[in-house]
Write a protein that holds these residues in place. Structure first.
Motif, PDB file in Angstrom:
ATOM      1  N   LYS A  19       1.109  -5.974   1.744  1.00  0.00           N
ATOM      2  CA  LYS A  19       2.191  -5.557   2.625  1.00  0.00           C
ATOM      3  C   LYS A  19       1.894  -4.168   3.161  1.00  0.00           C
ATOM      4  O   LYS A  19       1.447  -3.289   2.434  1.00  0.00           O
ATOM      5  CB  LYS A  19       3.524  -5.516   1.875  1.00  0.00           C
ATOM      6  CG  LYS A  19       3.987  -6.851   1.350  1.00  0.00           C
ATOM      7  CD  LYS A  19       4.759  -7.563   2.395  1.00  0.00           C
ATOM      8  CE  LYS A  19       5.408  -8.809   1.819  1.00  0.00           C
ATOM      9  NZ  LYS A  19       6.197  -9.499   2.771  1.00  0.00           N
ATOM     10  N   ILE A  20       2.153  -4.002   4.433  1.00  0.00           N
ATOM     11  CA  ILE A  20       2.065  -2.690   5.066  1.00  0.00           C
ATOM     12  C   ILE A  20       3.459  -2.082   4.961  1.00  0.00           C
ATOM     13  O   ILE A  20       4.442  -2.767   5.246  1.00  0.00           O
ATOM     14  CB  ILE A  20       1.646  -2.823   6.550  1.00  0.00           C
ATOM     15  CG1 ILE A  20       0.361  -3.628   6.683  1.00  0.00           C
ATOM     16  CG2 ILE A  20       1.519  -1.466   7.205  1.00  0.00           C
ATOM     17  CD1 ILE A  20      -0.849  -3.048   6.017  1.00  0.00           C
ATOM     18  N   LEU A  80       0.850  -1.187   0.000  1.00  0.00           N
ATOM     19  CA  LEU A  80       0.000   0.000   0.000  1.00  0.00           C
ATOM     20  C   LEU A  80       0.888   1.241   0.000  1.00  0.00           C
ATOM     21  O   LEU A  80       1.853   1.312   0.766  1.00  0.00           O
ATOM     22  CB  LEU A  80      -0.890   0.014   1.245  1.00  0.00           C
ATOM     23  CG  LEU A  80      -2.010  -1.011   1.274  1.00  0.00           C
ATOM     24  CD1 LEU A  80      -2.686  -1.015   2.642  1.00  0.00           C
ATOM     25  CD2 LEU A  80      -3.028  -0.732   0.198  1.00  0.00           C
ATOM     26  N   ARG A 106       2.618  -8.234  10.196  1.00  0.00           N
ATOM     27  CA  ARG A 106       2.568  -6.841  10.652  1.00  0.00           C
ATOM     28  C   ARG A 106       1.168  -6.240  10.568  1.00  0.00           C
ATOM     29  O   ARG A 106       0.908  -5.186  11.119  1.00  0.00           O
ATOM     30  CB  ARG A 106       3.515  -5.981   9.802  1.00  0.00           C
ATOM     31  CG  ARG A 106       4.960  -6.303  10.040  1.00  0.00           C
ATOM     32  CD  ARG A 106       5.892  -5.266   9.432  1.00  0.00           C
ATOM     33  NE  ARG A 106       5.618  -3.950   9.993  1.00  0.00           N
ATOM     34  CZ  ARG A 106       5.185  -2.912   9.279  1.00  0.00           C
ATOM     35  NH1 ARG A 106       4.971  -3.017   7.998  1.00  0.00           N
ATOM     36  NH2 ARG A 106       4.960  -1.744   9.845  1.00  0.00           N
ATOM     37  N   PHE A 107       0.259  -6.891   9.878  1.00  0.00           N
ATOM     38  CA  PHE A 107      -1.090  -6.368   9.698  1.00  0.00           C
ATOM     39  C   PHE A 107      -1.779  -6.137  11.048  1.00  0.00           C
ATOM     40  O   PHE A 107      -2.338  -5.075  11.300  1.00  0.00           O
ATOM     41  CB  PHE A 107      -1.910  -7.325   8.834  1.00  0.00           C
ATOM     42  CG  PHE A 107      -3.339  -6.907   8.643  1.00  0.00           C
ATOM     43  CD1 PHE A 107      -3.660  -5.930   7.729  1.00  0.00           C
ATOM     44  CD2 PHE A 107      -4.354  -7.483   9.391  1.00  0.00           C
ATOM     45  CE1 PHE A 107      -4.980  -5.526   7.549  1.00  0.00           C
ATOM     46  CE2 PHE A 107      -5.670  -7.094   9.218  1.00  0.00           C
ATOM     47  CZ  PHE A 107      -5.979  -6.114   8.301  1.00  0.00           C
ATOM     48  N   CYS A 114      -5.270   2.100  13.731  1.00  0.00           N
ATOM     49  CA  CYS A 114      -6.689   2.194  13.349  1.00  0.00           C
ATOM     50  C   CYS A 114      -7.575   2.296  14.589  1.00  0.00           C
ATOM     51  O   CYS A 114      -8.363   1.398  14.879  1.00  0.00           O
ATOM     52  CB  CYS A 114      -7.080   1.000  12.475  1.00  0.00           C
ATOM     53  SG  CYS A 114      -6.175   0.949  10.938  1.00  0.00           S
ATOM     54  N   SER A 164       2.440   4.761   0.847  1.00  0.00           N
ATOM     55  CA  SER A 164       2.456   5.474   2.131  1.00  0.00           C
ATOM     56  C   SER A 164       1.502   6.660   2.141  1.00  0.00           C
ATOM     57  O   SER A 164       0.986   7.036   3.194  1.00  0.00           O
ATOM     58  CB  SER A 164       3.873   5.913   2.484  1.00  0.00           C
ATOM     59  OG  SER A 164       4.391   6.741   1.471  1.00  0.00           O
ATOM     60  N   ILE A 203       5.736   3.779   8.476  1.00  0.00           N
ATOM     61  CA  ILE A 203       4.719   4.784   8.196  1.00  0.00           C
ATOM     62  C   ILE A 203       4.905   5.968   9.130  1.00  0.00           C
ATOM     63  O   ILE A 203       4.130   6.883   9.148  1.00  0.00           O
ATOM     64  CB  ILE A 203       3.284   4.208   8.244  1.00  0.00           C
ATOM     65  CG1 ILE A 203       3.029   3.410   9.486  1.00  0.00           C
ATOM     66  CG2 ILE A 203       2.997   3.396   7.031  1.00  0.00           C
ATOM     67  CD1 ILE A 203       1.635   2.854   9.566  1.00  0.00           C
ATOM     68  N   ILE A 246      -2.406 -11.693   4.006  1.00  0.00           N
ATOM     69  CA  ILE A 246      -1.829 -10.601   4.783  1.00  0.00           C
ATOM     70  C   ILE A 246      -0.652 -11.098   5.605  1.00  0.00           C
ATOM     71  O   ILE A 246      -0.585 -12.252   5.998  1.00  0.00           O
ATOM     72  CB  ILE A 246      -2.880  -9.916   5.685  1.00  0.00           C
ATOM     73  CG1 ILE A 246      -3.621 -10.937   6.535  1.00  0.00           C
ATOM     74  CG2 ILE A 246      -3.834  -9.106   4.858  1.00  0.00           C
ATOM     75  CD1 ILE A 246      -4.665 -10.339   7.440  1.00  0.00           C
ATOM     76  N   GLY A 300      -1.630   6.836   9.826  1.00  0.00           N
ATOM     77  CA  GLY A 300      -1.829   5.398   9.680  1.00  0.00           C
ATOM     78  C   GLY A 300      -3.274   5.000   9.479  1.00  0.00           C
ATOM     79  O   GLY A 300      -3.695   3.956   9.931  1.00  0.00           O
ATOM     80  N   PHE A 307      -1.811   6.173   3.864  1.00  0.00           N
ATOM     81  CA  PHE A 307      -1.830   6.221   5.324  1.00  0.00           C
ATOM     82  C   PHE A 307      -1.945   7.642   5.859  1.00  0.00           C
ATOM     83  O   PHE A 307      -2.217   7.843   7.035  1.00  0.00           O
ATOM     84  CB  PHE A 307      -0.582   5.536   5.888  1.00  0.00           C
ATOM     85  CG  PHE A 307      -0.575   4.065   5.627  1.00  0.00           C
ATOM     86  CD1 PHE A 307      -1.212   3.190   6.485  1.00  0.00           C
ATOM     87  CD2 PHE A 307       0.031   3.555   4.500  1.00  0.00           C
ATOM     88  CE1 PHE A 307      -1.236   1.836   6.225  1.00  0.00           C
ATOM     89  CE2 PHE A 307       0.016   2.202   4.231  1.00  0.00           C
ATOM     90  CZ  PHE A 307      -0.622   1.342   5.098  1.00  0.00           C
ATOM     91  N   TRP A 324      -0.296  -3.224  12.869  1.00  0.00           N
ATOM     92  CA  TRP A 324      -0.724  -1.961  12.273  1.00  0.00           C
ATOM     93  C   TRP A 324      -2.145  -1.602  12.700  1.00  0.00           C
ATOM     94  O   TRP A 324      -2.430  -0.470  13.091  1.00  0.00           O
ATOM     95  CB  TRP A 324      -0.621  -2.060  10.748  1.00  0.00           C
ATOM     96  CG  TRP A 324      -1.321  -0.957  10.018  1.00  0.00           C
ATOM     97  CD1 TRP A 324      -0.975   0.362   9.996  1.00  0.00           C
ATOM     98  CD2 TRP A 324      -2.503  -1.072   9.234  1.00  0.00           C
ATOM     99  NE1 TRP A 324      -1.867   1.070   9.225  1.00  0.00           N
ATOM    100  CE2 TRP A 324      -2.821   0.215   8.745  1.00  0.00           C
ATOM    101  CE3 TRP A 324      -3.322  -2.141   8.879  1.00  0.00           C
ATOM    102  CZ2 TRP A 324      -3.905   0.456   7.928  1.00  0.00           C
ATOM    103  CZ3 TRP A 324      -4.403  -1.882   8.065  1.00  0.00           C
ATOM    104  CH2 TRP A 324      -4.684  -0.601   7.602  1.00  0.00           C
TER     105      TRP A 324
END
Length: 197
Positions: free
Chosen positions: A132-133, A107, A159-160, A168, A109, A137, A156, A142, A112, A163
């Motif tokens: 991938k994250i 994704l 790290r998902f 979130c 940056s 970031i 996924i 984020g 984010f 994150w």
């Protein structure tokens, strides 16, 4: 999208109308066997996003499948569209993508840093690609304003969960349908009212 591209060349007023539409939907599936038409449509969509120059957008739906033409270029274009869409302060994003088997989809940056996005839906065809994250970031939000995150047929990485837990904070609904994941560490994840796997 093809009709909008035709209308936009009729007059300046029609072009302005096409540029200012609050919803954008881009689908190249009907043109998967016509390389020339597909390229024209992709060029038009890229220009449309660029011409919006920060004009608010309610929702954006991008649907691209791997073609036998130039996959690397199309993947680059999707990332470029996401960058331009972020500048349009979109509220909802639906991304349907078919990646080459085993390839990563990172994704961008800029996504984010998007403070207007409250709903993100991602669908990869047949779980072929890996989401991938970005590794860093940094000081970005984020996607802290994201309320709805829906993923279908997405692979996924570890790290998902980290994150989601860290950034979130406004998430109300997380839907992971037909999604492959390993070692998700949801440390302090509080989502109300729905968490669907």
């Amino acid at each position: 999208m093809e009709d909008i591209s035709r209308l936009s060349v009729v007059s300046k007023r029609c072009r302005q109308l096409c540029i200012s539409t609050p919803s954008l939907s881009f689908d190249v599936i009907p043109y998967r066997t016509d390389e020339r038409k597909r390229a024209q449509l992709m060029n038009y969509f890229e220009r449309l996003l660029f011409l919006r120059k920060g004009m608010d957008t309610q929702d954006c739906h991008i649907r691209c499948l791997e073609s036998s033409f130039n996959f690397a270029e199309e993947e680059y274009r999707v990332l470029s569209w996401l960058h331009n869409a972020v500048m349009c302060n979109f509220k909802q994003l639906v991304l349907d993508v078919n990646l080459k088997r085993g390839s990563d989809f990172v994704l961008p940056s800029c996504l984010f840093r998007c403070k207007s996005l409250d709903s993100l839906t991602m669908r990869f065809t047949n779980r072929t690609g890996i989401l991938k994250i970005p590794s860093s970031i940094g000081g970005t939000s984020g996607l802290s304003f994201l309320k709805y995150l829906k993923m279908k047929s997405v692979r996924i990485e570890e790290r998902f969960g980290e994150w989601i837990s860290s950034y979130c904070k406004s998430l109300e609904e997380l839907s992971l349908t037909d999604t492959l994941y390993t070692g998700l560490g949801f440390s302090a994840l509080h989502i109300d009212p729905v968490l669907v796997f």
